[in-house]
Scaffold this active site. Structure first.
Site, PDB file in Angstrom:
ATOM      1  N   ASP A 205       0.826  -1.200   0.000  1.00 49.15           N
ATOM      2  CA  ASP A 205       0.000   0.000   0.000  1.00 49.15           C
ATOM      3  C   ASP A 205       0.863   1.255   0.000  1.00 49.15           C
ATOM      4  O   ASP A 205       1.851   1.344   0.730  1.00 49.15           O
ATOM      5  CB  ASP A 205      -0.905  -0.024   1.240  1.00 49.15           C
ATOM      6  CG  ASP A 205      -1.972   1.038   1.243  1.00 49.15           C
ATOM      7  OD1 ASP A 205      -2.671   1.180   0.226  1.00 49.15           O
ATOM      8  OD2 ASP A 205      -2.110   1.726   2.271  1.00 49.15           O
ATOM      9  N   GLU A 250       1.500  -0.183  -5.159  1.00 50.35           N
ATOM     10  CA  GLU A 250       0.625   0.939  -5.505  1.00 50.35           C
ATOM     11  C   GLU A 250       1.506   2.181  -5.606  1.00 50.35           C
ATOM     12  O   GLU A 250       1.915   2.750  -4.591  1.00 50.35           O
ATOM     13  CB  GLU A 250      -0.451   1.129  -4.436  1.00 50.35           C
ATOM     14  CG  GLU A 250      -1.388   2.290  -4.736  1.00 50.35           C
ATOM     15  CD  GLU A 250      -2.282   2.659  -3.569  1.00 50.35           C
ATOM     16  OE1 GLU A 250      -3.384   3.182  -3.813  1.00 50.35           O
ATOM     17  OE2 GLU A 250      -1.877   2.434  -2.414  1.00 50.35           O
TER      18      GLU A 250
END
Length: 559
Positions: A205, A250
């Site tokens: 993330d 990401e």
């Protein structure tokens, strides 16, 4: 490439499926999805052709950010089941040929995590330096916040100690201090723990924020050196613990900056990254019915190491961000696919799923997914896309697309027998509700979207060129047509997509040595033969698409 190479770098032609256990299937009837329910639906994913299951956060949480506010990085949320249930799920998925990865949330923790509760208890806490603090009032950072509708600063005053802590996201998610070697050691231990339980890697993330050292002490920052060296060390650690494990990052940055996170030419940092640029330009191309923006994005992709890969997608679990488009371009997409301000989020994205965006037109829905699977890269599906689920705009913010999976037309869409008030989110209604869109109705219908996407998955897996080979954009007189030729040592695949409602006849012009070859249809019956100048013409209906395998005389390949 050789066909056997695909087993070494499995991620280059995988099919990834992302889901939130909480909203997938409730098996014990308490209103919350669980691991036992997911295990009961593993065969649905296997039949679809999924080869990699991506689990959104399943850790203990205060549930103020849909599980991304983690209170224990080594635990399993008891609402979802036990660690034993997770291991059983992983084992069952692998028996069906699926690898399993999970979100690892290490940019921040919940403010209820024991580390932060200790850190804010005293400036002398042994965990104080696990987070980033400052004693002087911060400057105006309102333009740096990720969620401008919720936060006004990336610093928050902690009343007890009188100092400010860093939070790139919500104030209840304090950022970890990656410059602290103890934090780096803990992150490696977390990864090692879940790898031992059977995971095959992680979706990482917010990677740029994770590597950020803003506010950290000068000595620590100097000792850390280049944060990318730390990312390399995590990749190396992963390789030692699981030789085929991946880090899917990401990284929503321009292409050239993304290249840094692949490790430049060495390929020793992230294994895969989402191609946000291709996704955003795809929507611009769809809005304009002009292939130009998407084609240019593909041409502008930097060369990446051979072991690395782009992950392509139509949408994900967050808002459909359009932040890399210009303001005028973004407004074009808003006007086409989300004109109501309530459909938009943060002024930069859409909180919608594809079918409602195109007014439920099955031609356009199928066109987009055909395009997704034909793009060079690894396709990533978000749960419910395979049946054409819609969003629920009554649910706030990004949660509009995180509604319960629709398995049947039974109560709560077959997700749970519990009262509707006990569900994690309201089931989608209107024309996209379970009465109209569900797995049971589609799984035996050969003309359903589920059957179509299953076909795309099979053909994609049979065409490793789409994940491995360099792509060539064929010149076209029609600005509405995306014509891509993927050529590898094992063969060549041609895909054609018409972004317009108007039918066109596409001239195909290949190299002279292809004269006499055949273009054999992969999604339906039919073929075209190339003439002595390696030319032919292919009719495409409005929003039409075609996949072809190029076969020469005497070829033993199966189309």
């Amino acid at each position: 490439m050789r066909i056997t190479d695909t087993s070494d770098l499995w991620w280059k032609n995988a099919v990834i499926y992302c889901l939130d256990v909480e909203t997938y299937l409730d098996w014990d009837g308490d209103g919350t999805g669980d691991f036992q329910g997911l295990a009961q639906r593993i065969d649905h994913l296997a039949e679809l052709g999924v080869t990699c299951l991506w689990l959104m956060p399943f850790y203990p949480t205060t549930d103020r950010d849909d599980g991304y506010d983690v209170t224990d990085l080594y635990g399993v949320d008891p609402r979802l089941g036990t660690p034993g249930d997770l291991v059983e799920l992983i084992r069952t998925a692998k028996d069906r040929g699926m690898r399993v990865i999970a979100d690892i949330v290490v940019n921040h923790t919940s403010d209820q995590h024991p580390w932060f509760r200790s850190a804010r208890s005293s400036t002398d806490s042994p965990y104080r330096d696990f987070y980033v603090w400052r004693s002087d009032p911060p400057p105006d950072t309102s333009k740096e916040v990720v969620f401008p509708d919720q936060e006004q600063s990336i610093w928050e005053l902690d009343e007890k100690t009188g100092e400010y802590y860093l939070h790139r996201f919500y104030k209840h998610q304090p950022d970890l201090n990656v410059a602290n070697p103890k934090v780096r050691d803990e992150i490696a231990k977390v990864m090692g723990y879940w790898l031992e339980l059977g995971l095959d890697g992680f979706r990482v993330d917010a990677v740029p924020f994770f590597l950020e050292t803003i506010g950290a002490g000068d000595e620590q920052v100097e000792a850390l050196g280049d944060p990318h060296d730390y990312l390399r060390s995590l990749r190396s650690f992963l390789g030692r613990r699981n030789g085929s494990g991946i880090l899917l990052g990401e990284v929503n940055l321009p292409h050239e900056q993304q290249r840094l996170f692949f490790g430049e030419g060495d390929g020793d940092e992230l294994t895969m990254m989402f191609d946000f640029i291709a996704m955003q330009t795809m929507y611009l191309s769809l809005a304009r019915q002009d292939a130009g923006p998407l084609v240019q994005a593909l041409l502008d992709r930097p060369e990446i190491p051979a072991d690395c890969q782009w992950a392509t997608f139509v949408r994900n679990h967050d808002e459909l961000t359009l932040d890399k488009l210009s303001e005028d371009e973004r407004q074009e997409v808003f006007a086409a696919f989300g004109p109501d301000p309530d459909m938009q989020l943060y002024g930069r994205g859409l909180r919608r799923r594809l079918p409602p965006m195109v007014d439920g037109d099955p031609r356009r829905v199928r066109l987009v997914y055909s395009l997704l699977f034909s793009l060079p890269g690894t396709p990533t599906l978000f749960y419910g896309e395979e049946i054409g689920m819609g969003e629920n705009l009554e649910v706030p913010g990004r949660l509009a697309v995180r509604t319960p999976m629709q398995w049947s037309d039974d109560v709560n869409g077959g997700f749970s027998p519990a009262r509707a008030s006990r569900l994690p989110a309201a089931v989608t209604g209107d024309g996209y509700g379970p009465a109209h869109v569900n797995v049971r109705a589609q799984r035996r219908d050969p003309d359903s979207l589920l059957s179509f996407i299953s076909l795309l998955v099979r053909r994609y897996r049979e065409c490793p060129e789409l994940g491995w080979a360099p792509v060539r954009v064929l010149d076209q007189p029609h600005t509405t047509v995306v014509a891509l030729l993927s050529e590898g040592d094992v063969g060549a695949v041609l895909t054609l997509h018409n972004l317009s409602a108007d039918p066109v006849t596409v001239p195909v012009r290949l190299d002279r040595e292809r004269a006499g070859h055949r273009l054999v249809e992969l999604l339906q019956d039919g073929e075209h033969e190339l003439d002595e100048r390696a030319r032919t013409e292919v009719p495409l209906e409005g929003y039409g698409y075609r996949w072809y395998r190029l076969l020469g005389p005497g070829s033993r390949q199966l189309a």
